[in-house]
Design an enzyme around this catalytic site. Structure first.
Site, PDB file in Angstrom:
ATOM      1  N   ASP A 259      -7.858   3.851   1.544  1.00 36.94           N
ATOM      2  CA  ASP A 259      -7.038   4.204   2.099  1.00 36.94           C
ATOM      3  C   ASP A 259      -8.276   4.866   2.850  1.00 36.94           C
ATOM      4  O   ASP A 259      -8.512   5.591   3.059  1.00 36.94           O
ATOM      5  CB  ASP A 259      -6.634   5.331   1.273  1.00 36.94           C
ATOM      6  CG  ASP A 259      -5.481   5.715   2.361  1.00 36.94           C
ATOM      7  OD1 ASP A 259      -5.257   5.689   3.333  1.00 36.94           O
ATOM      8  OD2 ASP A 259      -4.726   7.458   2.313  1.00 36.94           O
TER       9      ASP A 259
ATOM     10  N   ASN B 174       2.675   1.244   4.535  1.00 36.08           N
ATOM     11  CA  ASN B 174       2.614   0.525   5.345  1.00 36.08           C
ATOM     12  C   ASN B 174       2.364   0.242   6.108  1.00 36.08           C
ATOM     13  O   ASN B 174       2.835  -0.135   7.391  1.00 36.08           O
ATOM     14  CB  ASN B 174       4.156  -0.369   4.711  1.00 36.08           C
ATOM     15  CG  ASN B 174       4.607  -1.564   5.200  1.00 36.08           C
ATOM     16  OD1 ASN B 174       5.307  -1.980   5.525  1.00 36.08           O
ATOM     17  ND2 ASN B 174       3.364  -2.390   4.765  1.00 36.08           N
TER      18      ASN B 174
ATOM     19  N   CYS C 250      -1.272   0.740   7.404  1.00 34.83           N
ATOM     20  CA  CYS C 250      -2.321   0.595   7.970  1.00 34.83           C
ATOM     21  C   CYS C 250      -2.820  -0.592   6.835  1.00 34.83           C
ATOM     22  O   CYS C 250      -3.483  -1.558   7.460  1.00 34.83           O
ATOM     23  CB  CYS C 250      -3.256   1.802   7.447  1.00 34.83           C
ATOM     24  SG  CYS C 250      -2.983   3.596   8.506  1.00 34.83           S
ATOM     25  N   ARG C 251      -3.356  -0.396   5.417  1.00 35.58           N
ATOM     26  CA  ARG C 251      -4.027  -1.539   4.716  1.00 35.58           C
ATOM     27  C   ARG C 251      -3.228  -3.013   3.796  1.00 35.58           C
ATOM     28  O   ARG C 251      -3.436  -3.780   4.439  1.00 35.58           O
ATOM     29  CB  ARG C 251      -4.470  -1.216   3.286  1.00 35.58           C
ATOM     30  CG  ARG C 251      -5.238  -0.709   3.270  1.00 35.58           C
ATOM     31  CD  ARG C 251      -5.721   0.488   1.864  1.00 35.58           C
ATOM     32  NE  ARG C 251      -4.644   1.466   1.476  1.00 35.58           N
ATOM     33  CZ  ARG C 251      -4.268   2.753   0.808  1.00 35.58           C
ATOM     34  NH1 ARG C 251      -5.180   2.269  -0.925  1.00 35.58           N
ATOM     35  NH2 ARG C 251      -3.448   2.823   0.464  1.00 35.58           N
ATOM     36  N   SER C 252      -1.376  -2.416   3.974  1.00 33.17           N
ATOM     37  CA  SER C 252      -0.739  -3.393   3.634  1.00 33.17           C
ATOM     38  C   SER C 252      -1.017  -4.601   5.215  1.00 33.17           C
ATOM     39  O   SER C 252      -0.455  -5.811   5.261  1.00 33.17           O
ATOM     40  CB  SER C 252       0.225  -3.565   2.701  1.00 33.17           C
ATOM     41  OG  SER C 252       1.310  -2.489   3.475  1.00 33.17           O
TER      42      SER C 252
ATOM     43  N   CYS D 121       0.991  -0.924   0.489  1.00 36.09           N
ATOM     44  CA  CYS D 121       0.106   0.144  -0.029  1.00 36.09           C
ATOM     45  C   CYS D 121       0.842   1.736   0.155  1.00 36.09           C
ATOM     46  O   CYS D 121       2.252   1.118  -0.318  1.00 36.09           O
ATOM     47  CB  CYS D 121      -1.428   0.187   1.367  1.00 36.09           C
ATOM     48  SG  CYS D 121      -0.212  -0.105   2.782  1.00 36.09           S
TER      49      CYS D 121
HETATM   50  P1  4NP Z   1      -1.805   2.924   3.955  1.00 37.14           P
HETATM   51  O1  4NP Z   1      -2.592   3.854   5.144  1.00 37.14           O
HETATM   52  O2  4NP Z   1      -1.104   3.228   3.255  1.00 37.14           O
HETATM   53  O3  4NP Z   1      -3.273   1.889   4.285  1.00 37.14           O
HETATM   54  O4  4NP Z   1      -0.771   1.995   5.135  1.00 37.14           O
HETATM   55  C1  4NP Z   1      -1.616   5.714   4.709  1.00 37.14           C
HETATM   56  C2  4NP Z   1      -0.619   5.791   5.756  1.00 37.14           C
HETATM   57  C3  4NP Z   1      -0.336   6.973   5.821  1.00 37.14           C
HETATM   58  C4  4NP Z   1      -0.585   8.104   4.704  1.00 37.14           C
HETATM   59  C5  4NP Z   1      -1.596   7.360   3.694  1.00 37.14           C
HETATM   60  C6  4NP Z   1      -2.221   6.164   4.154  1.00 37.14           C
HETATM   61  N1  4NP Z   1      -0.112   9.107   4.408  1.00 37.14           N
HETATM   62  O5  4NP Z   1      -0.359   9.697   4.201  1.00 37.14           O
HETATM   63  O6  4NP Z   1       0.816   9.742   5.709  1.00 37.14           O
END
Ligand code: 4NP
Length: 157
Positions: A126, A11, A13-15, A8
């Site tokens: 997201d 790294n 939240c989703r992955s 993602c």
């Molecule tokens: P992820 O979520 O891609 O599922 O880990 C996010 C984590 C951090 C951010 C965006 C999405 N950020 O903007 O910092």
């Protein structure tokens, strides 16, 4: 041993959630010795961090534990190392595809939602700027997608 990588943006939240949900499924089916999971982000902003506390909290409610540290996707290692690279949304899919300069690894790069059966979505949204419901939606989609993914991987053998 098959190796799969979930990707993602951050790294956190989703992955890592996908990795945790898949690892739980593999443990339940006694398949942890056949399929190895890892996760990475297309951004390095959160490198070294534990998963987002909201992801941890919602995953735990479903019996999923996550303790991996965020790391940046490394094209010089990850394209060769993994049999399948499962990307959470279209932006990150493009980002990974763009790093495969000669289109050598195209067949390994897939959208995670390609493996959904009951959920009709084309991305794992997201959840970072969302409330609780965003994190629950991620888990709903990933529980569906990992079931489909496991069937796919077992059929390939
Ligand atoms: P992820 O979520 O891609 O599922 O880990 C996010 C984590 C951090 C951010 C965006 C999405 N950020 O903007 O910092």
């Amino acid at each position: 041993m098959k190796k799969i990588l979930f990707v993602c943006l951050g790294n956190i939240c989703r992955s890592p959630t996908a990795e945790g949900v898949m690892n739980k499924l593999l443990e339940e089916k006694n398949l942890s010795n056949r399929i190895e999971c890892d996760s990475a982000g297309t951004s390095s902003v959160h490198s070294g961090e534990l998963p987002d506390s909201r992801s941890i909290k919602h995953a735990l409610k479903r019996g999923v534990s996550m303790n991996s540290r965020s790391r940046h996707f490394d094209k010089s290692v990850d394209f060769d190392k993994f049999d399948l690279i499962l990307v959470m949304d279209k932006n990150n899919f493009r980002s990974i595809k763009n790093q495969d300069l000669n289109n050598i690894y195209s067949s390994k790069i897939r959208l995670m939602t390609d493996f959904c059966s009951s959920t009709k979505v084309d991305e794992v949204p997201d959840p970072y700027f969302s409330g609780d419901e965003g994190f629950e939606t991620v888990l709903d989609i990933l529980e569906d997608a990992t079931e489909g993914l496991l069937k796919y991987l077992l059929n390939e053998d």
